[in-house]
Design an enzyme around this catalytic site. Sequence first.
Site, short mmCIF file in Angstrom:
data_model
loop_
_atom_site.label_atom_id
_atom_site.label_comp_id
_atom_site.label_asym_id
_atom_site.label_seq_id
_atom_site.Cartn_x
_atom_site.Cartn_y
_atom_site.Cartn_z
N GLU A 191 0.76 -0.79 0.02
CA GLU A 191 0.16 -0.27 -0.05
C GLU A 191 0.75 1.41 0.25
O GLU A 191 0.47 2.55 0.46
CB GLU A 191 -0.85 -0.14 1.29
CG GLU A 191 -1.89 -1.78 1.70
CD GLU A 191 -2.94 -1.52 0.52
OE1 GLU A 191 -2.12 -1.07 -0.31
OE2 GLU A 191 -3.09 -2.81 1.08
N ASP A 330 -1.28 -1.23 -10.46
CA ASP A 330 -1.64 -1.97 -10.29
C ASP A 330 -1.55 -3.78 -11.33
O ASP A 330 -1.75 -3.07 -12.44
CB ASP A 330 -3.03 -2.61 -9.62
CG ASP A 330 -2.86 -2.55 -7.83
OD1 ASP A 330 -1.89 -2.16 -7.74
OD2 ASP A 330 -3.90 -2.22 -6.98
#
Length: 524
Positions: A191, A330
């Site tokens: 994260e 991502d």
Amino acid sequence: MNTPTRTVPGQFTIVLHSHLPWLANHGRWPVGEEWLYQSWAGSYLRVVAMLRRLAEDGATDQLSLGVTPVLAAQLDDPHCAASMYEWLADWQLRATDAATAPDPTRRELGVREFQSAAAAIADFEMHWRHGASPQIRSLASAGVMEILGGPLAHPFAPLLDPRVRQFSLREGLADARGRWARQPAGIWAPECGFAPGMELDYATNGVEHFMVDGPTLRGDTALGRPVGDTDVVAFGRDLTISYRVWSPKSGYPGHPMYRDFHTYDHLTGLKPARVTGRSVSSADKKPYDPQRADHVIDRHVDDFVDHVRRRLISESERIGRPALVVAAFDTELFGHWWHEGPIWLERVLRRLPEAGVRVGTLATARRDGYVGAPVDLPASSWGSGKDWRVWNGPQVEHLVRLNAEVTETALEAVDKLVDPAGPRHPSGYRGGRSRVADQIVRETLLTVSSDWPFMVSKDTAAHYAVDRAHKHAHATREICDAALRGRAGLAERLAHNWSQADNLFAGLDARRLYTAALPSDTGS
């Protein structure tokens, strides 16, 4: 006669972060292993095949590819590999059903999907039957990409007990060495979570660079920055460029001609529709047409390359030296979420050098001096608000309490079972490797995965996330309870039974909670 494209200053870097939580043996549909196999077929097969083609053409330093230890474990797991093969075969069978349907639109969909499934099966049989690690090692050896590692089980590190945080990092790097025969110089912190002082953990364990989000560097991402008094460099995501793709409001994947992720043909489970429009209901979406989408891909490639060129020029002028621009995403965006994404990505990487843009990795950026003055970083993440609210906000306070309680219980138990400096426990475990202690730590790491609070905060399969967190917490507690009450046989059975579901990180050794340096081996 064509005028050669002017070379622009600086370097452009694409960073991909590949991650899914541990899904094996924890449900299938709608959340569970199906998520893994969809991502494997849609993204990992296709992105790796793209990198293989670039390597075969002699390309080097094309991007930095992060693969988290928990995802690597699944892509190497025999159960997951066998189930993936079955999933691909089922995809082909569903396509066959569609290809023989009376409706011509469904027949066209079926033929197209049958061909895609057949190509995926051939690729899987040729390259993936022994897992992902041989693929990753080969691509890294060819120099086409840089590997980024990370901590075990993807915890939100700033909220972890320091011992568990350091252990998770050390073990994650050891896991990378075991799978890929090299230790990554860089990591993608889960994260992009950061707390002041974590740079010291990185420096101690040989991490040379890591990713943060742009606001962590106050938006000045044109150079990497050494953190504090260390030589560890933080590279920041350039939001101006990244949001050309990523933005939910204006990013490329939302174009009306691209395949719609959310609309299914309920008879076959295939995806028949194009986006059509943001306010168009699934029932009213138009059929997907790959040829029409292909023209849009080229337009978006040209648009992206043009914006990268202009950004490099403007940032270089602003700082008075060649600048670095980093776009980070991502991996699952490319293929799983955005069907056309892998095609777009390969065309971008091939087009950039033709447009006078130097492409490189984070490692080459550090090597070639795209590094500025040291900074002190604030507490941060790449989540909402760029702080920690997704992982410790009011909506996940119950998970924060659960994580703290489980971690305390686990450390108390492991201290008594294997701490070489501690008193011998009646169980007799102290001094040697304890599979019971190993499983306690394994279940604790799965409990504190950052995925569970993220899914709750974003209300995406929140019930599944809460169930998973509590399931691993329960496993931790009952193994600890049996071990500390001296019921060694029961503790062994519980640890063995839980490991059947959570059979990852076989090299994890709880004794290394008491070491300060990187482990030299993963043996017993």
